[in-house]
Design an enzyme around this catalytic site. Sequence first.
Site, PDB file in Angstrom:
ATOM      1  N   ALA A  69     -64.511 -50.285  10.817  1.00  0.00           N
ATOM      2  CA  ALA A  69     -65.683 -49.550  10.366  1.00  0.00           C
ATOM      3  C   ALA A  69     -66.870 -49.752  11.292  1.00  0.00           C
ATOM      4  CB  ALA A  69     -66.053 -49.972   8.947  1.00  0.00           C
ATOM      5  N   THR A  70     -66.958 -50.899  11.949  1.00  0.00           N
ATOM      6  CA  THR A  70     -68.077 -51.125  12.869  1.00  0.00           C
ATOM      7  C   THR A  70     -68.071 -50.096  13.988  1.00  0.00           C
ATOM      8  OG1 THR A  70     -68.238 -53.485  12.372  1.00  0.00           O
ATOM      9  CG2 THR A  70     -69.113 -52.754  14.490  1.00  0.00           C
ATOM     10  N   ASN A 142     -72.358 -54.203   0.298  1.00  0.00           N
ATOM     11  CA  ASN A 142     -71.382 -55.264   0.491  1.00  0.00           C
ATOM     12  C   ASN A 142     -71.842 -56.615  -0.044  1.00  0.00           C
ATOM     13  OD1 ASN A 142     -73.255 -55.053   2.801  1.00  0.00           O
ATOM     14  ND2 ASN A 142     -72.141 -56.824   3.604  1.00  0.00           N
ATOM     15  N   SER A 189     -62.744 -48.910   6.166  1.00  0.00           N
ATOM     16  CA  SER A 189     -62.060 -50.016   6.831  1.00  0.00           C
ATOM     17  C   SER A 189     -60.822 -50.396   6.039  1.00  0.00           C
ATOM     18  CB  SER A 189     -62.994 -51.226   6.944  1.00  0.00           C
ATOM     19  OG  SER A 189     -62.336 -52.333   7.528  1.00  0.00           O
ATOM     20  N   HIS A 191     -59.097 -53.279   5.930  1.00  0.00           N
ATOM     21  CA  HIS A 191     -58.953 -54.625   5.357  1.00  0.00           C
ATOM     22  C   HIS A 191     -59.826 -54.859   4.133  1.00  0.00           C
ATOM     23  CE1 HIS A 191     -62.555 -57.031   6.780  1.00  0.00           C
ATOM     24  NE2 HIS A 191     -62.658 -55.995   7.585  1.00  0.00           N
ATOM     25  N   CYS A 310     -70.437 -61.174   7.815  1.00  0.00           N
ATOM     26  CA  CYS A 310     -70.850 -60.662   9.115  1.00  0.00           C
ATOM     27  C   CYS A 310     -72.079 -61.382   9.651  1.00  0.00           C
ATOM     28  CB  CYS A 310     -71.125 -59.164   9.016  1.00  0.00           C
ATOM     29  SG  CYS A 310     -69.710 -58.247   8.371  1.00  0.00           S
TER      30      CYS A 310
END
Length: 366
Positions: A69-70, A142, A189, A191, A310
Site C-alpha cells: 500500500a505504501t 490504522n 494491502s 497483509h 510504521c
Amino acid sequence: MTYLDYQATTPLAPEALDAMLPWLRDQHANPHSAHGPGRAAKAAVEVARERVARGFGAGDGALSFTSGATEAINWAIQGTDGPIVTIATEHAAVLDTVAAEARRGRAITILPVGRDGLVDLDAARAAIRPGVGLVAAMLVNNEIGVIQPLAELLGLARQVGSALLCDAVQGYGRVPLPVGMTDHMVAVSAHKIYGPKGIGALWIGEKAALAPLLHGGGQEAAGRSGTLSPALCAGFGVAAQLMQDRAGQDAAHVDRLWDAAIATLGDGWIVNGSTEHRYRGNLNVRFPGLDVARLMSDLRDIAFSAGSACASGSGRSSHVLRAIGLSEAEARSSIRIGFGRYTREDELCEALTRIDAAARAQRAAA
C-alpha cells in the site's frame, strides 16, 4: 504468545498459504513471458486480480498490483497534479508523501479532526474547492479505528471535479466503500487481510488520470513496471476472496470480541476516538499515568502496540492521538489492542485481564 496487533499485520490465512506454495515450490515462470509456463503464471495473476478487484464492488477501472500500500499511495499522490487536501490523522505514507510534494511546490491543506477522530466537514467544505487536484482520505484509521465520512468527502470531491484517493488498507473487506468510490483510486494491502506481506494494489477508476511512478517494462495497469510474483498475487487473491466470503462471520466475531474486551478492561480505561463510527477490531485505549514501555516489558508474551508499527522506534508520540487533542502524556499512556478472525475470546480476555492488572499495579506503586 497472545497476538493482539492485527492493525500492524494479520496472520496469514492457511488457505492463502496453500495457494502460494505451488508457485514457490514448483512453478517459477515469469508471468510476463509469452511461453506456456509464463501464460500459466499470468492466468494465476489474473484470477487473483479479479478476486481483489471484486472486493471494491462494481465500477469501471483497473487494478494494478504493487509492492504494498505504501507504493500504491505514493503512486496515487505523486502521479497526480494540483493542490492536495488531506486529513491530519492519515497514515505516514500519505502525510510524508504529501509533505514531499509540498517541497516540490504543490499547495497542501491538512484538515483537522475532532476529539472523536472524525474530519471537520466544515473545514473540508471550505478546502475542497475548484482547482484541487486530489483529496486523500482514509476509510478506517490504522491507530484508532475511526471510520471517516468518506461518502461526504467523495461528494465534495465530485462537485469540484477532484480525484479522491482512499487508503482502504484497514477497511477493505470490512467496511463498505461508498457508491462511486470506484470511479477514483483505492489503495489496499494483502497483509492486513490475512494475505502475504510484500504485495498491495491500487484501484484506478475511470476518473483518475495517473502518471507512472516506476518506469521500465510497464507490465501493469496504468504503466506500473516490475515483475509480479505469482505466489504473492495468488495469496492476495485467496485472502481477498475469503474476506468477501466470510464478511458476516468475521464481523460478528469481531463484535463479540469488542464487547468482551470492553467488559474485561473495566473502569479507568478511556477509549480514544469515536466508539460509534469505528471498526471494532481496533481498541485504542489509555490509562492515566500508564508507563507503556514498562507495561510491554512486563507482558512480553502479549503482542500489542504502543502506536503505529510504521512509526515504531521514532521516539515520537502518535500524531493521530495528538491530532484528536490528547496531551503528550495522554498519548504516551495509550495502547492499541487489535484482534480479528483468529483471536479466541478466552485468550483476549485473559490477556486484557493481565494488562489491566499490570496497569493498576503501576498506579498503586506510584
